[in-house]
Write a protein that holds these residues in place. Sequence first.
Motif, PDB file in Angstrom:
ATOM      1  N   ASP A 127       0.819  -1.208   0.000  1.00  0.00           N
ATOM      2  CA  ASP A 127       0.000   0.000   0.000  1.00  0.00           C
ATOM      3  C   ASP A 127       0.858   1.267   0.000  1.00  0.00           C
ATOM      4  OD1 ASP A 127       0.968  -0.068   2.573  1.00  0.00           O
ATOM      5  OD2 ASP A 127      -0.976   0.007   3.556  1.00  0.00           O
ATOM      6  N   GLY A 128       2.162   1.135  -0.101  1.00  0.00           N
ATOM      7  CA  GLY A 128       3.048   2.296  -0.158  1.00  0.00           C
ATOM      8  C   GLY A 128       3.299   2.958   1.189  1.00  0.00           C
ATOM      9  N   LYS A 129       2.791   2.393   2.248  1.00  0.00           N
ATOM     10  CA  LYS A 129       2.964   2.977   3.582  1.00  0.00           C
ATOM     11  C   LYS A 129       4.238   2.425   4.221  1.00  0.00           C
ATOM     12  CE  LYS A 129      -1.294   4.754   3.512  1.00  0.00           C
ATOM     13  NZ  LYS A 129      -1.595   6.153   3.466  1.00  0.00           N
ATOM     14  N   ILE A 130       4.911   3.280   4.967  1.00  0.00           N
ATOM     15  CA  ILE A 130       6.143   2.878   5.648  1.00  0.00           C
ATOM     16  C   ILE A 130       5.870   2.597   7.122  1.00  0.00           C
ATOM     17  CG2 ILE A 130       8.439   3.660   6.357  1.00  0.00           C
ATOM     18  CD1 ILE A 130       8.478   5.400   3.832  1.00  0.00           C
ATOM     19  N   TYR A 131       4.957   3.375   7.706  1.00  0.00           N
ATOM     20  CA  TYR A 131       4.691   3.282   9.141  1.00  0.00           C
ATOM     21  C   TYR A 131       3.314   2.678   9.394  1.00  0.00           C
ATOM     22  CZ  TYR A 131       8.447   6.732   9.130  1.00  0.00           C
ATOM     23  OH  TYR A 131       9.625   7.381   8.911  1.00  0.00           O
ATOM     24  N   ASP A 132       3.207   1.955  10.502  1.00  0.00           N
ATOM     25  CA  ASP A 132       1.898   1.450  10.917  1.00  0.00           C
ATOM     26  C   ASP A 132       1.106   2.535  11.622  1.00  0.00           C
ATOM     27  OD1 ASP A 132       2.006  -1.367  10.074  1.00  0.00           O
ATOM     28  OD2 ASP A 132       3.703  -1.452  11.438  1.00  0.00           O
ATOM     29  N   ALA A 133       1.792   3.447  12.300  1.00  0.00           N
ATOM     30  CA  ALA A 133       1.086   4.526  12.991  1.00  0.00           C
ATOM     31  C   ALA A 133       1.993   5.742  13.178  1.00  0.00           C
ATOM     32  CB  ALA A 133       0.588   4.053  14.354  1.00  0.00           C
ATOM     33  N   TYR A 134       1.370   6.916  13.075  1.00  0.00           N
ATOM     34  CA  TYR A 134       2.020   8.193  13.363  1.00  0.00           C
ATOM     35  C   TYR A 134       1.494   8.628  14.725  1.00  0.00           C
ATOM     36  CZ  TYR A 134       3.700  12.961  12.831  1.00  0.00           C
ATOM     37  OH  TYR A 134       4.356  14.153  13.020  1.00  0.00           O
ATOM     38  N   VAL A 135       2.388   8.946  15.652  1.00  0.00           N
ATOM     39  CA  VAL A 135       2.005   9.262  17.028  1.00  0.00           C
ATOM     40  C   VAL A 135       1.985  10.774  17.248  1.00  0.00           C
ATOM     41  CG1 VAL A 135       2.585   8.925  19.463  1.00  0.00           C
ATOM     42  CG2 VAL A 135       3.024   7.091  17.811  1.00  0.00           C
TER      43      VAL A 135
END
Length: 162
Positions: free
Chosen positions: A1-9
Motif C-alpha cells: 500500500d506504499g505505507k512505511i509506518y503502521d502509525a504516526y504518534v
Amino acid sequence: DGKIYDAYVIYPKSHTNEANFVEYFVYQIMPDILENKCGYKLCICGRDTYPGEDTATAIEKRMQKSRRLIILLTQQLINCKEHAYDQHIALYNALIQNNTKVILLEMETIGTYEKLQESLRFIIKQQGTIKWKEQHTVHPQSSNSKFWKRVRYHMPLTPKPS
C-alpha cells in the motif's frame, strides 16, 4: 500500500524541561510494546525526523506514509490554546480525506469532552477512546494487558515475518 509506518504518534509536547509521563510513554513504553514486542513501525515526531528538515513538510509526508494516527489525549492537549500543526493535519486527513483511521488514547481522566475541538469530539462520539488507567503504570511493559490488546485491535495487521 506504499505505507512505511503502521502509525504516526501525536502527543502534546512539553514546553518545560521537566520530563513527564506522556513523553516517557511515547519514547519508551510505546516503542517497547508496539515495535519491539508486536512488530509495528511507529513514526514519532522528534525521534523520526531529521535535524534541519522542514518540520511541516516532514509531518505531512510521514502522516501520508502511515496507516493509522495515534493521538494521546491529555489535559495539556485540551488546555492548549493553539492546536499543534500535526494535530490539524491528522484530523484533516482523518475526517475530510477519510483515508486514515485514528486511535485515541486517553492518557489521563479528561472528564467532559466539551473543551476538546469539535473534530476530536466527533471521532470520540464515533469510536470512543482507549483509556490508560493507573494500574497500567505498575506493569506498562505487559503487551497482554487489556489496554495494549485494545490498541492492537485498532492497529493494522502486522505482516508475518517470512
